[in-house]
Design an enzyme around this catalytic site. Structure first.
Site, PDB file in Angstrom:
ATOM      1  N   CYS A   8       0.818  -1.224   0.000  1.00  0.00           N
ATOM      2  CA  CYS A   8       0.000   0.000   0.000  1.00  0.00           C
ATOM      3  C   CYS A   8       0.850   1.272   0.000  1.00  0.00           C
ATOM      4  O   CYS A   8       0.334   2.358  -0.265  1.00  0.00           O
ATOM      5  CB  CYS A   8      -0.938   0.010   1.203  1.00  0.00           C
ATOM      6  SG  CYS A   8      -2.062  -1.384   1.208  1.00  0.00           S
TER       7      CYS A   8
ATOM      8  N   HIS B  68      -3.511   7.170   3.709  1.00  0.00           N
ATOM      9  CA  HIS B  68      -3.875   5.892   3.100  1.00  0.00           C
ATOM     10  C   HIS B  68      -5.248   5.498   3.647  1.00  0.00           C
ATOM     11  O   HIS B  68      -5.496   5.588   4.854  1.00  0.00           O
ATOM     12  CB  HIS B  68      -2.825   4.835   3.462  1.00  0.00           C
ATOM     13  CG  HIS B  68      -3.189   3.466   2.993  1.00  0.00           C
ATOM     14  ND1 HIS B  68      -3.702   3.228   1.739  1.00  0.00           N
ATOM     15  CD2 HIS B  68      -3.134   2.255   3.609  1.00  0.00           C
ATOM     16  CE1 HIS B  68      -3.937   1.938   1.611  1.00  0.00           C
ATOM     17  NE2 HIS B  68      -3.606   1.324   2.722  1.00  0.00           N
TER      18      HIS B  68
ATOM     19  N   ASN C 287     -10.168   0.078   0.611  1.00  0.00           N
ATOM     20  CA  ASN C 287      -8.706   0.168   0.608  1.00  0.00           C
ATOM     21  C   ASN C 287      -8.210  -0.224  -0.782  1.00  0.00           C
ATOM     22  O   ASN C 287      -8.239  -1.396  -1.153  1.00  0.00           O
ATOM     23  CB  ASN C 287      -8.145  -0.776   1.682  1.00  0.00           C
ATOM     24  CG  ASN C 287      -6.616  -0.760   1.727  1.00  0.00           C
ATOM     25  OD1 ASN C 287      -5.966  -0.179   0.865  1.00  0.00           O
ATOM     26  ND2 ASN C 287      -6.056  -1.409   2.731  1.00  0.00           N
TER      27      ASN C 287
HETATM   28  N1  COA Z   1     -18.343  -9.352   8.986  1.00  0.00           N
HETATM   29  C1  COA Z   1     -18.743  -9.781  10.195  1.00  0.00           C
HETATM   30  N2  COA Z   1     -17.902 -10.250  11.114  1.00  0.00           N
HETATM   31  C2  COA Z   1     -16.579 -10.268  10.806  1.00  0.00           C
HETATM   32  C3  COA Z   1     -16.103  -9.851   9.553  1.00  0.00           C
HETATM   33  C4  COA Z   1     -17.051  -9.393   8.621  1.00  0.00           C
HETATM   34  N3  COA Z   1     -16.697  -8.959   7.399  1.00  0.00           N
HETATM   35  N4  COA Z   1     -14.766  -9.986   9.535  1.00  0.00           N
HETATM   36  C5  COA Z   1     -14.394 -10.471  10.721  1.00  0.00           C
HETATM   37  N5  COA Z   1     -15.499 -10.654  11.494  1.00  0.00           N
HETATM   38  C6  COA Z   1     -15.572 -11.168  12.847  1.00  0.00           C
HETATM   39  C7  COA Z   1     -14.407 -12.042  13.219  1.00  0.00           C
HETATM   40  O1  COA Z   1     -14.588 -13.353  12.744  1.00  0.00           O
HETATM   41  C8  COA Z   1     -14.423 -11.961  14.731  1.00  0.00           C
HETATM   42  O2  COA Z   1     -15.400 -12.838  15.208  1.00  0.00           O
HETATM   43  P1  COA Z   1     -15.167 -13.670  16.562  1.00  0.00           P
HETATM   44  O3  COA Z   1     -15.021 -12.629  17.637  1.00  0.00           O
HETATM   45  O4  COA Z   1     -16.402 -14.467  16.658  1.00  0.00           O
HETATM   46  O5  COA Z   1     -13.916 -14.455  16.325  1.00  0.00           O
HETATM   47  C9  COA Z   1     -14.923 -10.553  14.997  1.00  0.00           C
HETATM   48  O6  COA Z   1     -15.524 -10.096  13.772  1.00  0.00           O
HETATM   49  C10 COA Z   1     -13.822  -9.563  15.407  1.00  0.00           C
HETATM   50  O7  COA Z   1     -12.716  -9.770  14.555  1.00  0.00           O
HETATM   51  P2  COA Z   1     -11.444  -8.853  14.637  1.00  0.00           P
HETATM   52  O8  COA Z   1     -10.495  -9.240  13.532  1.00  0.00           O
HETATM   53  O9  COA Z   1     -10.902  -8.838  16.020  1.00  0.00           O
HETATM   54  O10 COA Z   1     -12.122  -7.438  14.342  1.00  0.00           O
HETATM   55  P3  COA Z   1     -11.477  -6.013  14.293  1.00  0.00           P
HETATM   56  O11 COA Z   1     -12.238  -5.081  15.119  1.00  0.00           O
HETATM   57  O12 COA Z   1      -9.995  -6.048  14.468  1.00  0.00           O
HETATM   58  O13 COA Z   1     -11.755  -5.559  12.768  1.00  0.00           O
HETATM   59  C11 COA Z   1     -10.547  -5.417  10.702  1.00  0.00           C
HETATM   60  C12 COA Z   1     -11.230  -6.342  11.710  1.00  0.00           C
HETATM   61  C13 COA Z   1      -9.948  -6.294   9.610  1.00  0.00           C
HETATM   62  C14 COA Z   1     -11.584  -4.503  10.113  1.00  0.00           C
HETATM   63  C15 COA Z   1      -9.472  -4.576  11.425  1.00  0.00           C
HETATM   64  O14 COA Z   1      -8.670  -5.418  12.222  1.00  0.00           O
HETATM   65  C16 COA Z   1      -8.593  -3.844  10.457  1.00  0.00           C
HETATM   66  O15 COA Z   1      -9.022  -2.960   9.756  1.00  0.00           O
HETATM   67  N6  COA Z   1      -7.291  -4.175  10.435  1.00  0.00           N
HETATM   68  C17 COA Z   1      -6.366  -3.543   9.559  1.00  0.00           C
HETATM   69  C18 COA Z   1      -6.485  -4.142   8.202  1.00  0.00           C
HETATM   70  C19 COA Z   1      -5.767  -3.309   7.182  1.00  0.00           C
HETATM   71  O16 COA Z   1      -5.860  -2.123   7.194  1.00  0.00           O
HETATM   72  N7  COA Z   1      -5.063  -3.983   6.247  1.00  0.00           N
HETATM   73  C20 COA Z   1      -4.393  -3.328   5.212  1.00  0.00           C
HETATM   74  C21 COA Z   1      -3.244  -2.539   5.755  1.00  0.00           C
HETATM   75  S1  COA Z   1      -2.614  -1.538   4.507  1.00  0.00           S
END
Ligand code: COA
Length: 322
Positions: A113, A249, A279
């Protein structure tokens, strides 16, 4: 002193829009979950036959027109992308040929990214060294082709697009400071498991997709992006109060809010496109810059901080006067 000035911008977004409601029909998710956890409402996705260079060419044409230059003025092409059409020739070479740009350095930059920030920083050094007089710099991504559309952890986050800028030397600022970094110890938190020299022809690799430990990426991104912003300001001897715009970003609204808070910047001074684009990896910063310029918010002379963070991890920032 010679500065590097952005004299034109452009963006291209594929026609097809995928909303959160469309995704509700594809994976076990909800519009509410996606909006509250990420800020994304919709994203653009390429057609099956469309490639990254197709999008680059469209964004570049708009930037060239905006800059009021001819393709023959361009003497350097840089394309930041993690999803090039081919392993080789690089995407910049394809773009150079398709636009009819005369023979010149054509560089592919791969820093996930952060690829556009790496590419723009490289162009800045060539311009300041007198080695280039007019560079086309693009960030573009067909990330939808790297995503597993049955994996709700990743597929809701990403989108496709391309953003382009034209940069030229100027006596007026211009890019005033840049800062790049990387730390490969985090490689397993965000990666694509197949490459030219790894498992390319192994059975089943057509099923490969982006691998991500989302919550760990989130934590490092928040910490790193705050530092990236303050380091480039310190390098330029500029106080954060002087900033007119943050062009971050667009990975996640919560990451952006945390960076803005660290800079004491109200969200009104942040260009946000994550809701409409998702993203788009390397494309997200140049597309957001173009959005802010074209809707009249970012004005000539204003101080803009662009920053990005991506797989590797890689990170970078560019501080500039428009
Ligand atoms: N819809 C519904 N539930 C979802 C889901 C979706 N699309 N994706 C994940 N979940 C669930 C998970 O399975 C988890 O369930 P569980 O508690 O039963 O295990 C729960 O939501 C929480 O998951 P978690 O990964 O802890 O959530 P989070 O608050 O961290 O949000 C992201 C997930 C991916 C949105 C967040 O971590 C994020 O944005 N991370 C950075 C990613 C990024 O920017 N990547 C590129 C970098 S350049």
């Amino acid at each position: 002193m010679t500065y590097t000035k952005i004299v034109g911008t452009g963006r291209y977004l594929p026609e097809r829009i995928l909303t959160n409601f469309d995704l509700e029909k594809m994976v076990d998710t909800t519009d509410e979950w996606i909006r509250t956890r990420t800020g994304v409402e919709r994203r653009h996705v390429v057609a099956a036959e469309q490639t990254t260079s197709d999008m680059c060419v469209e964004a570049a044409k708009i930037a060239i027109d905006d800059a009021g230059i001819k393709v023959t003025d361009i003497d350097m092409v840089l394309v930041g992308t993690t999803s090039p059409d081919l392993i080789f020739p690089n995407c910049a070479t394809l773009v150079q040929h398709r636009l009819g740009i005369p023979a010149c350095p054509a560089i592919g930059m791969e820093a996930a990214c952060t690829s556009f920030i790496y590419a723009l920083t490289t162009a800045d050094k060539f311009i300041k060294a007198g080695e280039a007089k007019c560079a086309l710099v693009i960030g573009a991504e067909c990330i939808s082709k790297l995503v597993d559309w049955t994996d709700r952890n990743t597929c809701v986050l990403f989108g496709d697009g391309a953003g382009a800028v034209i940069v030229r030397p100027s006596e007026e600022p211009g890019i005033v400071a840049t800062h790049l970094g990387a730390d490969g110890q985090y490689k397993d938190l965000l990666y694509y498991p197949v490459g030219a020299s790894k498992d390319l022809h192994k059975a089943g690799t057509d099923q490969a997709s982006i691998m991500m430990t989302g919550n760990e990426v989130f934590k490092v991104a928040v910490k790193t992006l705050g530092n990236v912003a303050t380091e480039v300001l310190a390098k330029a001897g500029i106080h954060q109060d002087e900033l007119d715009w943050l062009v971050p970003h667009q990975a996640n609204i919560r990451i952006i809010q945390a960076t803005a808070k660290r800079l004491d910047l109200p969200l009104e001074k942040v260009i946000l496109t994550v809701q409409d684009h998702g993203n788009t990896s390397a494309a997200s910063v140049p597309m957001a810059l173009d959005v802010g310029r074209r809707d009249g918010r970012i004005k000539p002379g204003q101080l803009v901080l662009m920053e990005a963070f991506g797989g590797g991890f890689t990170w970078g920032s560019v501080l500039l006067r428009m």
